[in-house]
Design an enzyme around this catalytic site. Structure first.
Site, PDB file in Angstrom:
ATOM      1  N   CYS A  76      41.932  42.850  34.725  1.00 14.75           N
ATOM      2  CA  CYS A  76      41.858  42.883  36.181  1.00 14.75           C
ATOM      3  C   CYS A  76      40.672  42.008  36.600  1.00 14.75           C
ATOM      4  O   CYS A  76      40.273  41.118  35.863  1.00 14.75           O
ATOM      5  CB  CYS A  76      41.739  44.315  36.703  1.00 14.75           C
ATOM      6  N   ARG A  77      40.108  42.263  37.740  1.00 16.73           N
ATOM      7  CA  ARG A  77      38.986  41.459  38.211  1.00 16.73           C
ATOM      8  C   ARG A  77      37.718  41.739  37.418  1.00 16.73           C
ATOM      9  O   ARG A  77      37.013  40.820  37.008  1.00 16.73           O
ATOM     10  CB  ARG A  77      38.737  41.723  39.700  1.00 16.73           C
TER      11      ARG A  77
END
Length: 130
Positions: A76-77
């Site tokens: 993810c981020r």
């Protein structure tokens, strides 16, 4: 069990284990506009802007990874949403899960910017934009 793995180790794992699947759980806009590792499958865990849970997340992963013993790397981020996703997949029976610490953009720095202290891009690993 969910193994925590840094971006460089994740890339090496991907090279050594062609049977792996990389699931990027970011919103499709993040995946497309900010970039992603080559070969990543985008199955959002949550949708921006309200970060609403994707009710079809598990089914989306099952369509890509029907074998519960397949190694699944999650990105993810920053590594938080991917950890949540890994926990859901673990509860669903997936047995080889790897959360990529630092995510694609890494943690915030003192100026509240990403990609300056860690993450897939910061580490100079291959990535692309759609």
């Amino acid at each position: 069990m969910i193994e925590q793995i840094d971006p460089a180790a994740a890339w090496q794992f991907m090279l050594e284990h062609p049977e792996h699947v990389l699931i990027d759980v970011r919103d499709p806009i993040e995946f497309t506009m900010i970039g992603h590792p080559p070969g990543a499958h985008n199955v959002p865990l949550k949708f921006a802007p309200g970060w609403l849970i994707n009710p079809d997340f598990l089914e989306g992963v099952r369509q890509i990874v029907p074998d519960l013993a397949t190694p699944v790397l999650l990105l993810c981020r920053s590594g938080q949403r991917s950890q949540e996703a890994a926990e859901q997949l673990s509860a669903a029976g997936y047995s080889k899960l790897y959360n990529i610490r630092e995510g694609f953009e890494g943690p915030l720095d003192d100026s509240r910017h990403r990609s300056s202290r860690g993450g897939w891009r910061y580490r100079g690993l291959p990535w692309e934009q759609s």
